[in-house]
Motif scaffolding. Structure first.
Motif, PDB file in Angstrom:
ATOM      1  N   ILE A  90      61.182  15.034   9.806  1.00 50.76           N
ATOM      2  CA  ILE A  90      61.375  13.888  10.706  1.00 50.76           C
ATOM      3  C   ILE A  90      60.710  14.156  12.040  1.00 50.76           C
ATOM      4  O   ILE A  90      59.948  13.327  12.557  1.00 50.76           O
ATOM      5  CB  ILE A  90      62.878  13.583  10.873  1.00 50.76           C
ATOM      6  N   PHE A  91      60.985  15.311  12.633  1.00 55.78           N
ATOM      7  CA  PHE A  91      60.412  15.641  13.931  1.00 55.78           C
ATOM      8  C   PHE A  91      58.894  15.793  13.838  1.00 55.78           C
ATOM      9  O   PHE A  91      58.166  15.355  14.726  1.00 55.78           O
ATOM     10  CB  PHE A  91      61.044  16.916  14.485  1.00 55.78           C
ATOM     11  N   GLY A  92      58.418  16.385  12.769  1.00 54.70           N
ATOM     12  CA  GLY A  92      56.974  16.525  12.577  1.00 54.70           C
ATOM     13  C   GLY A  92      56.291  15.177  12.439  1.00 54.70           C
ATOM     14  O   GLY A  92      55.215  14.952  13.003  1.00 54.70           O
ATOM     15  N   GLY A  93      56.902  14.275  11.698  1.00 57.16           N
ATOM     16  CA  GLY A  93      56.346  12.935  11.566  1.00 57.16           C
ATOM     17  C   GLY A  93      56.300  12.200  12.890  1.00 57.16           C
ATOM     18  O   GLY A  93      55.308  11.543  13.221  1.00 57.16           O
ATOM     19  N   LEU A  94      57.380  12.313  13.670  1.00 63.21           N
ATOM     20  CA  LEU A  94      57.394  11.683  14.996  1.00 63.21           C
ATOM     21  C   LEU A  94      56.355  12.301  15.921  1.00 63.21           C
ATOM     22  O   LEU A  94      55.705  11.593  16.700  1.00 63.21           O
ATOM     23  CB  LEU A  94      58.788  11.796  15.617  1.00 63.21           C
ATOM     24  N   ALA A  95      56.175  13.608  15.843  1.00 62.36           N
ATOM     25  CA  ALA A  95      55.186  14.279  16.694  1.00 62.36           C
ATOM     26  C   ALA A  95      53.768  13.845  16.334  1.00 62.36           C
ATOM     27  O   ALA A  95      52.951  13.562  17.217  1.00 62.36           O
ATOM     28  CB  ALA A  95      55.327  15.796  16.572  1.00 62.36           C
ATOM     29  N   VAL A  96      53.483  13.765  15.045  1.00 68.16           N
ATOM     30  CA  VAL A  96      52.149  13.327  14.617  1.00 68.16           C
ATOM     31  C   VAL A  96      51.923  11.873  15.009  1.00 68.16           C
ATOM     32  O   VAL A  96      50.856  11.507  15.514  1.00 68.16           O
ATOM     33  CB  VAL A  96      51.972  13.534  13.090  1.00 68.16           C
ATOM     34  N   PHE A  97      52.916  11.025  14.814  1.00 75.14           N
ATOM     35  CA  PHE A  97      52.802   9.619  15.185  1.00 75.14           C
ATOM     36  C   PHE A  97      52.570   9.461  16.684  1.00 75.14           C
ATOM     37  O   PHE A  97      51.713   8.688  17.114  1.00 75.14           O
ATOM     38  CB  PHE A  97      54.059   8.863  14.745  1.00 75.14           C
ATOM     39  N   SER A  98      53.317  10.221  17.495  1.00 78.65           N
ATOM     40  CA  SER A  98      53.146  10.163  18.950  1.00 78.65           C
ATOM     41  C   SER A  98      51.759  10.645  19.364  1.00 78.65           C
ATOM     42  O   SER A  98      51.119  10.048  20.231  1.00 78.65           O
ATOM     43  CB  SER A  98      54.209  11.013  19.649  1.00 78.65           C
ATOM     44  N   ALA A  99      51.291  11.713  18.738  1.00 75.99           N
ATOM     45  CA  ALA A  99      49.961  12.231  19.062  1.00 75.99           C
ATOM     46  C   ALA A  99      48.883  11.221  18.701  1.00 75.99           C
ATOM     47  O   ALA A  99      47.921  11.030  19.462  1.00 75.99           O
ATOM     48  CB  ALA A  99      49.726  13.550  18.341  1.00 75.99           C
ATOM     49  N   LEU A 100      49.034  10.551  17.563  1.00 74.41           N
ATOM     50  CA  LEU A 100      48.057   9.543  17.171  1.00 74.41           C
ATOM     51  C   LEU A 100      48.043   8.369  18.146  1.00 74.41           C
ATOM     52  O   LEU A 100      46.971   7.837  18.468  1.00 74.41           O
ATOM     53  CB  LEU A 100      48.343   9.058  15.756  1.00 74.41           C
ATOM     54  N   ILE A 101      49.205   7.973  18.626  1.00 75.40           N
ATOM     55  CA  ILE A 101      49.264   6.885  19.613  1.00 75.40           C
ATOM     56  C   ILE A 101      48.566   7.295  20.902  1.00 75.40           C
ATOM     57  O   ILE A 101      47.785   6.527  21.472  1.00 75.40           O
ATOM     58  CB  ILE A 101      50.724   6.470  19.880  1.00 75.40           C
ATOM     59  N   ILE A 102      48.816   8.513  21.361  1.00 78.99           N
ATOM     60  CA  ILE A 102      48.197   8.974  22.605  1.00 78.99           C
ATOM     61  C   ILE A 102      46.683   9.077  22.436  1.00 78.99           C
ATOM     62  O   ILE A 102      45.923   8.660  23.319  1.00 78.99           O
ATOM     63  CB  ILE A 102      48.817  10.316  23.048  1.00 78.99           C
ATOM     64  N   VAL A 103      46.221   9.589  21.311  1.00 76.86           N
ATOM     65  CA  VAL A 103      44.782   9.684  21.065  1.00 76.86           C
ATOM     66  C   VAL A 103      44.167   8.288  20.987  1.00 76.86           C
ATOM     67  O   VAL A 103      43.098   8.033  21.552  1.00 76.86           O
ATOM     68  CB  VAL A 103      44.495  10.498  19.780  1.00 76.86           C
ATOM     69  N   PHE A 104      44.837   7.357  20.324  1.00 72.49           N
ATOM     70  CA  PHE A 104      44.354   5.986  20.245  1.00 72.49           C
ATOM     71  C   PHE A 104      44.257   5.354  21.634  1.00 72.49           C
ATOM     72  O   PHE A 104      43.253   4.724  21.971  1.00 72.49           O
ATOM     73  CB  PHE A 104      45.269   5.154  19.335  1.00 72.49           C
ATOM     74  N   LEU A 105      45.299   5.524  22.436  1.00 69.95           N
ATOM     75  CA  LEU A 105      45.281   4.972  23.788  1.00 69.95           C
ATOM     76  C   LEU A 105      44.202   5.622  24.649  1.00 69.95           C
ATOM     77  O   LEU A 105      43.581   4.970  25.482  1.00 69.95           O
ATOM     78  CB  LEU A 105      46.657   5.128  24.450  1.00 69.95           C
ATOM     79  N   PHE A 106      43.961   6.906  24.434  1.00 68.63           N
ATOM     80  CA  PHE A 106      42.909   7.597  25.164  1.00 68.63           C
ATOM     81  C   PHE A 106      41.544   7.004  24.834  1.00 68.63           C
ATOM     82  O   PHE A 106      40.735   6.727  25.716  1.00 68.63           O
ATOM     83  CB  PHE A 106      42.937   9.088  24.841  1.00 68.63           C
ATOM     84  N   PHE A 107      41.295   6.794  23.545  1.00 68.57           N
ATOM     85  CA  PHE A 107      39.997   6.245  23.153  1.00 68.57           C
ATOM     86  C   PHE A 107      39.842   4.779  23.544  1.00 68.57           C
ATOM     87  O   PHE A 107      38.728   4.297  23.705  1.00 68.57           O
ATOM     88  CB  PHE A 107      39.747   6.433  21.661  1.00 68.57           C
ATOM     89  N   MET A 108      40.944   4.076  23.692  1.00 70.26           N
ATOM     90  CA  MET A 108      40.873   2.693  24.150  1.00 70.26           C
ATOM     91  C   MET A 108      40.716   2.612  25.672  1.00 70.26           C
ATOM     92  O   MET A 108      40.527   1.542  26.218  1.00 70.26           O
ATOM     93  CB  MET A 108      42.121   1.923  23.710  1.00 70.26           C
ATOM     94  N   GLY A 109      40.843   3.735  26.349  1.00 69.05           N
ATOM     95  CA  GLY A 109      40.667   3.771  27.794  1.00 69.05           C
ATOM     96  C   GLY A 109      41.915   3.443  28.566  1.00 69.05           C
ATOM     97  O   GLY A 109      41.871   3.282  29.792  1.00 69.05           O
ATOM     98  N   ILE A 110      43.051   3.358  27.898  1.00 70.77           N
ATOM     99  CA  ILE A 110      44.304   3.023  28.585  1.00 70.77           C
ATOM    100  C   ILE A 110      44.914   4.255  29.228  1.00 70.77           C
ATOM    101  O   ILE A 110      45.438   4.215  30.331  1.00 70.77           O
ATOM    102  CB  ILE A 110      45.290   2.369  27.600  1.00 70.77           C
ATOM    103  N   VAL A 111      44.834   5.386  28.550  1.00 70.47           N
ATOM    104  CA  VAL A 111      45.362   6.652  29.068  1.00 70.47           C
ATOM    105  C   VAL A 111      44.167   7.531  29.429  1.00 70.47           C
ATOM    106  O   VAL A 111      43.312   7.791  28.598  1.00 70.47           O
ATOM    107  CB  VAL A 111      46.242   7.362  28.018  1.00 70.47           C
ATOM    108  N   LEU A 112      44.136   7.983  30.649  1.00 66.83           N
ATOM    109  CA  LEU A 112      43.053   8.846  31.102  1.00 66.83           C
ATOM    110  C   LEU A 112      43.629  10.191  31.480  1.00 66.83           C
ATOM    111  O   LEU A 112      44.597  10.290  32.225  1.00 66.83           O
ATOM    112  CB  LEU A 112      42.319   8.228  32.293  1.00 66.83           C
ATOM    113  N   PHE A 113      43.058  11.263  30.931  1.00 66.20           N
ATOM    114  CA  PHE A 113      43.506  12.603  31.227  1.00 66.20           C
ATOM    115  C   PHE A 113      42.595  13.190  32.303  1.00 66.20           C
ATOM    116  O   PHE A 113      41.380  13.109  32.211  1.00 66.20           O
ATOM    117  CB  PHE A 113      43.444  13.504  29.999  1.00 66.20           C
ATOM    118  N   GLU A 114      43.202  13.785  33.288  1.00 64.08           N
ATOM    119  CA  GLU A 114      42.433  14.485  34.299  1.00 64.08           C
ATOM    120  C   GLU A 114      42.694  15.964  34.118  1.00 64.08           C
ATOM    121  O   GLU A 114      43.812  16.399  33.964  1.00 64.08           O
ATOM    122  CB  GLU A 114      42.866  14.051  35.698  1.00 64.08           C
ATOM    123  N   GLY A 115      41.690  16.735  34.151  1.00 67.91           N
ATOM    124  CA  GLY A 115      41.907  18.148  33.919  1.00 67.91           C
ATOM    125  C   GLY A 115      40.885  18.938  34.587  1.00 67.91           C
ATOM    126  O   GLY A 115      40.639  19.989  34.709  1.00 67.91           O
TER     127      GLY A 115
END
Length: 115
Positions: A90-115
């Motif tokens: 359950i936790f692994g599935g939620l973690a993968v789902f959350s990571a996919l959402i963040i990666v999707f939002l990053f590629f859509m330009g909604i989430v920008l990472f500064e590093g």
């Protein structure tokens, strides 16, 4: 004969006293890879992102710990091992789902990472 070969790779049915040495070795290798991932500075979510930067490290560490517990428990049929298995999936599935959402939002330009 064919049926016995298929059972060889199912951890619960390999040995009466627990998981097979192959399954235990894979669990150890996964834990070592997670530790390397935790130490390595490149992450799926950079640590510079406030609040969520360490979530991927913590999720991977928790999953590796639950996996090790599941494969090295003295009683592989106990309730705690079954609970650990369900929590892991359950936790692994939620973690993968959350990571996919963040990666999707990053590629859509909604989430920008500064590093």
């Amino acid at each position: 004969m064919e049926e016995n070969r298929d059972l060889k790779f199912k951890c619960e049915e390999c040995q009466a006293d627990g998981c097979s040495p192959l399954c235990k070795g894979v669990a150890i290798a996964f834990a070592v890879l997670v530790l390397i991932y935790d130490i390595f500075p490149v992450d799926l979510i950079p640590d510079s992102v406030p609040g969520t930067g360490w979530v991927d490290d913590a999720a991977a560490t928790l999953l590796a710990g639950l996996n090790l517990y599941q494969h090295f428990a003295s009683d592989s049929k106990s309730k705690t091992v079954k609970i650990a298995r369900y929590v892991k999936w359950i936790f692994g599935g939620l973690a993968v789902f959350s990571a996919l959402i963040i990666v999707f939002l990053f590629f859509m330009g909604i989430v920008l990472f500064e590093g």
